[in-house]
Structures are given as structure tokens and as C-alpha cells.
Design a protein around this motif. Structure first.
Motif, short mmCIF file in Angstrom:
data_model
loop_
_atom_site.label_atom_id
_atom_site.label_comp_id
_atom_site.label_asym_id
_atom_site.label_seq_id
_atom_site.Cartn_x
_atom_site.Cartn_y
_atom_site.Cartn_z
N VAL A 137 36.63 40.03 48.45
CA VAL A 137 36.93 38.71 47.90
C VAL A 137 36.22 37.64 48.73
CG1 VAL A 137 38.78 37.06 47.43
CG2 VAL A 137 39.16 39.50 47.05
N PRO A 138 35.47 36.76 48.09
CA PRO A 138 34.82 35.68 48.83
C PRO A 138 35.84 34.78 49.53
CG PRO A 138 33.91 35.84 46.61
CD PRO A 138 35.11 36.75 46.67
N GLN A 139 35.50 34.31 50.71
CA GLN A 139 36.40 33.47 51.50
C GLN A 139 36.88 32.25 50.72
OE1 GLN A 139 37.59 34.46 54.37
NE2 GLN A 139 38.81 32.65 54.70
N ALA A 140 36.03 31.69 49.88
CA ALA A 140 36.39 30.51 49.10
C ALA A 140 37.59 30.78 48.19
CB ALA A 140 35.20 30.03 48.28
N GLN A 141 37.71 32.00 47.67
CA GLN A 141 38.84 32.33 46.80
C GLN A 141 40.14 32.41 47.59
OE1 GLN A 141 36.89 35.77 44.77
NE2 GLN A 141 37.61 34.72 42.91
N ILE A 179 53.00 31.06 42.00
CA ILE A 179 51.62 30.83 41.55
C ILE A 179 50.63 31.54 42.46
CG2 ILE A 179 49.84 29.04 41.29
CD1 ILE A 179 52.17 27.17 40.36
N ALA A 180 50.86 31.47 43.77
CA ALA A 180 49.97 32.15 44.72
C ALA A 180 50.00 33.66 44.52
CB ALA A 180 50.37 31.79 46.15
N LEU A 181 51.18 34.22 44.31
CA LEU A 181 51.30 35.66 44.09
C LEU A 181 50.59 36.09 42.82
CD1 LEU A 181 55.00 36.07 45.16
CD2 LEU A 181 53.02 37.07 46.32
N GLU A 182 50.74 35.30 41.77
CA GLU A 182 50.04 35.62 40.52
C GLU A 182 48.53 35.58 40.72
OE1 GLU A 182 51.71 32.78 37.81
OE2 GLU A 182 53.61 33.86 37.68
N ALA A 183 48.03 34.59 41.45
CA ALA A 183 46.59 34.49 41.72
C ALA A 183 46.12 35.68 42.56
CB ALA A 183 46.28 33.18 42.44
N LEU A 184 46.92 36.08 43.53
CA LEU A 184 46.55 37.25 44.33
C LEU A 184 46.55 38.51 43.49
CD1 LEU A 184 48.57 36.37 47.55
CD2 LEU A 184 46.07 36.45 47.34
N GLY A 185 47.51 38.64 42.59
CA GLY A 185 47.53 39.80 41.69
C GLY A 185 46.29 39.86 40.83
N LEU A 186 45.83 38.71 40.34
CA LEU A 186 44.60 38.67 39.54
C LEU A 186 43.38 39.07 40.37
CD1 LEU A 186 45.23 35.43 37.44
CD2 LEU A 186 45.29 37.81 36.64
N LEU A 187 43.33 38.60 41.61
CA LEU A 187 42.21 38.99 42.50
C LEU A 187 42.21 40.50 42.74
CD1 LEU A 187 41.98 36.37 45.40
CD2 LEU A 187 40.30 36.84 43.63
N LEU A 188 43.38 41.04 43.01
CA LEU A 188 43.46 42.48 43.23
C LEU A 188 43.08 43.26 41.98
CD1 LEU A 188 46.68 42.44 45.40
CD2 LEU A 188 44.48 43.42 46.11
N ALA A 189 43.50 42.79 40.82
CA ALA A 189 43.15 43.47 39.57
C ALA A 189 41.65 43.40 39.30
CB ALA A 189 43.93 42.85 38.41
#
Length: 165
Positions: A106-110, A133-143
Motif C-alpha cells: 500500500v502506498p504511504q499516501a493511502q 470509516i477508517a476500518l471500512e477503508a482499511l478493509g477495502l485496501l486489504l481486499a
């Protein structure tokens, strides 16, 4: 500077009232939902203040977050894709600690964008909503970077309960 930091940890923490039983159950459900569809694991630690021994030795917040990451054995997931969201309420600090499997993908900017959004939500008094909201965003990054392989079990390697200290 050191005495100012100590004072921050001694004064009452008003934000603590936002993390009642209902909020913790809601965050646990958000973690469970955010963990579907990928091979990652998410955890939350909310700490009101540092333990006195860590405060006295002026432990950096990042190091405390890494300690939690290790203590929770987040580095021990099968694909090295654990992500810890750490909040230190006394200093109003947020740290994301990601295992080596996901950290480099994951790029540092994300990572920074998720932290910035969460910091803004916390400052606005939206602690539980901001964490969700942060958890949902992290879930999307992991997916995106570690999707669930077809036919594989969507196992939960770590507990979903947030930790409050």
C-alpha cells in the motif's frame, strides 16, 4: 516538553465517554464486516493514557503502538496482513501499524489519507463513526491488495473485539 506530556496524561480524558458498551459492540461488528473478502486482520486499541513506566521513559507513541501490535500477535497471521489502529486519547494521536505483507503493498499516501480522515473525525467528536470509516477503508485496501482466494475459507485469525485501556 516532558512535563507537558506528563500533564496531558494526568488530566481527565473527556473523550473516553464515547466508548461505551454499545460503541464497542458496534466497532466489533464493523471489524467483522471489514474483514470479509480479503486475507487481512484488523484490530483496534484505544488507550486513554500511557502506562506510567512508558510515560516516564518518554516512549514515543509509535513504539507503544508497535508494542500492542506485537502483544496482540498481529505479526503472526498467515499472510502477514494484520493492521492495528491505535488511538492514544491523552495525546490525541493515531497510529496505523501494518504487518510487512500489507505495509509494502500500500502506498504511504493511502495510509496517511486514512489517518488524516480519522484525525479529522476524532477532532469533530465523531470517535466511533470515524473509527468505523477508517476500518471500512482499511478493509477495502486489504481486499484490493490481498483478496480472498476463490474457494478458501474466510477464517478469522484474531479476535474482533476492540481493546480499551
Amino acid at each position: 516538553m516532558r512535563w507537558q506530556r506528563i500533564w496531558q496524561h494526568l488530566k481527565p480524558i473527556g473523550a473516553w465517554r464515547h466508548f461505551d458498551r454499545t460503541a464497542m459492540e458496534r466497532l466489533e461488528a464493523v471489524i467483522a464486516q471489514a474483514e470479509h473478502g480479503h486475507q487481512g486482520e484488523l484490530r483496534i486499541v484505544v488507550e486513554a493514557r500511557l502506562p506510567l513506566r512508558d510515560l516516564w521513559r518518554d516512549l514515543p507513541v509509535r513504539e507503544r503502538a508497535v508494542q500492542w501490535f506485537s502483544d496482540l500477535r498481529m505479526w503472526d497471521t498467515e499472510h502477514n496482513t494484520g493492521v492495528l489502529v491505535y488511538l492514544l486519547l491523552a495525546e490525541r494521536r493515531v497510529e496505523l501499524v501494518a504487518d510487512r505483507g500489507i505495509a509494502h503493498a500500500v502506498p504511504q499516501a493511502q495510509w496517511q489519507a486514512i489517518c488524516a480522515q480519522l484525525i479529522g473525525d476524532l477532532a469533530a467528536g465523531h470517535q466511533v463513526q470515524g473509527l468505523g470509516i477508517a476500518l471500512e477503508a482499511l478493509g477495502l485496501l486489504l481486499a484490493q491488495h490481498y483478496p480472498q482466494t476463490p474457494g478458501a475459507d474466510d477464517t478469522n485469525e484474531l479476535p474482533n473485539q476492540p481493546i480499551l485501556r
